[in-house]
Scaffold this motif. Sequence first.
Motif, PDB file in Angstrom:
ATOM      1  N   MET A  67       0.832  -1.204   0.000  1.00  0.00           N
ATOM      2  CA  MET A  67       0.000   0.000   0.000  1.00  0.00           C
ATOM      3  C   MET A  67       0.864   1.251   0.000  1.00  0.00           C
ATOM      4  N   THR A 113       0.936   3.661   5.626  1.00  0.00           N
ATOM      5  CA  THR A 113       0.895   2.609   6.640  1.00  0.00           C
ATOM      6  C   THR A 113      -0.545   2.376   7.086  1.00  0.00           C
ATOM      7  N   LYS A 114      -0.765   1.303   7.853  1.00  0.00           N
ATOM      8  CA  LYS A 114      -2.105   1.031   8.407  1.00  0.00           C
ATOM      9  C   LYS A 114      -2.599   2.253   9.177  1.00  0.00           C
ATOM     10  N   PRO A 162      -2.647   5.754   6.049  1.00  0.00           N
ATOM     11  CA  PRO A 162      -2.663   5.508   4.599  1.00  0.00           C
ATOM     12  C   PRO A 162      -2.465   6.825   3.853  1.00  0.00           C
ATOM     13  N   GLN A 163      -1.697   6.780   2.773  1.00  0.00           N
ATOM     14  CA  GLN A 163      -1.408   8.004   2.032  1.00  0.00           C
ATOM     15  C   GLN A 163      -2.090   8.047   0.671  1.00  0.00           C
ATOM     16  N   SER A 186      -5.724   2.831  -0.765  1.00  0.00           N
ATOM     17  CA  SER A 186      -5.073   2.058   0.296  1.00  0.00           C
ATOM     18  C   SER A 186      -5.890   2.155   1.578  1.00  0.00           C
ATOM     19  N   GLY A 187      -6.387   3.343   1.871  1.00  0.00           N
ATOM     20  CA  GLY A 187      -7.198   3.548   3.068  1.00  0.00           C
ATOM     21  C   GLY A 187      -8.457   2.702   3.077  1.00  0.00           C
ATOM     22  N   VAL A 247      -7.500  -0.906   3.962  1.00  0.00           N
ATOM     23  CA  VAL A 247      -7.190  -0.959   5.394  1.00  0.00           C
ATOM     24  C   VAL A 247      -8.491  -0.973   6.207  1.00  0.00           C
ATOM     25  N   THR A 283       1.635  -4.984   6.347  1.00  0.00           N
ATOM     26  CA  THR A 283       1.652  -4.059   5.218  1.00  0.00           C
ATOM     27  C   THR A 283       3.098  -3.731   4.846  1.00  0.00           C
ATOM     28  N   ASN A 309       4.880  -0.378   2.899  1.00  0.00           N
ATOM     29  CA  ASN A 309       4.687   0.950   2.337  1.00  0.00           C
ATOM     30  C   ASN A 309       5.553   1.083   1.088  1.00  0.00           C
ATOM     31  N   PRO A 341      -3.239  -0.176  -4.043  1.00  0.00           N
ATOM     32  CA  PRO A 341      -2.769  -1.296  -3.232  1.00  0.00           C
ATOM     33  C   PRO A 341      -2.978  -2.659  -3.901  1.00  0.00           C
ATOM     34  N   CYS A 356      -7.912  -2.365  -4.870  1.00  0.00           N
ATOM     35  CA  CYS A 356      -8.990  -1.766  -4.080  1.00  0.00           C
ATOM     36  C   CYS A 356     -10.378  -2.117  -4.605  1.00  0.00           C
TER      37      CYS A 356
END
Length: 112
Positions: free
Chosen positions: A21, A24-25, A28-29, A33-34, A37, A49, A51, A72, A84
Motif C-alpha cells: 500500500m 501505513t495502516k 494511509p497516504q 489504500s485507506g 485498510v 503491510t 509501504n 494497493p 482496491c
Amino acid sequence: MSDAHQTIDAAVKGHDVMLFMKGTKQFPQCGFSGQVVQILDYLGVDYQTMNVLEDDAVRSGIKDYSNWPTIPQLYVKGEFVGGCDIVREMFQAGELQEHLSNAGVPTRDAAA
C-alpha cells in the motif's frame, strides 16, 4: 530489481495476509489504500503491510510481481487477491470473508 523481487516474494510468502500500500495502516497516504485498510480492520484480520512509497524498487516491482498495474495489492496465503476495487466488491458481496475463511484466516464475524 532482483532484490526488490526477493523482498516482495518473502513478504508475500511470509505472511498469511499481506497488503502492499501507499502509507501505513495507521496513516494511509492514498484513498484506495485507506479503503482496503478499513475493510481489513473491519473484518478484524491480522495482516501485514509494506509501504511502497519507502522503496521505488518495491513500488515498481510489485506491479511486475503480480502483473497488476495499481497499488494497493492484497495477497492471502501467497495468492494475489486484487486491488482496491476488487477487494471492495468482494467484501460487499461477502466473497472476501469467504475467501479468507477458506484460506484459514480468522475474521471477526461482522455480520453477527
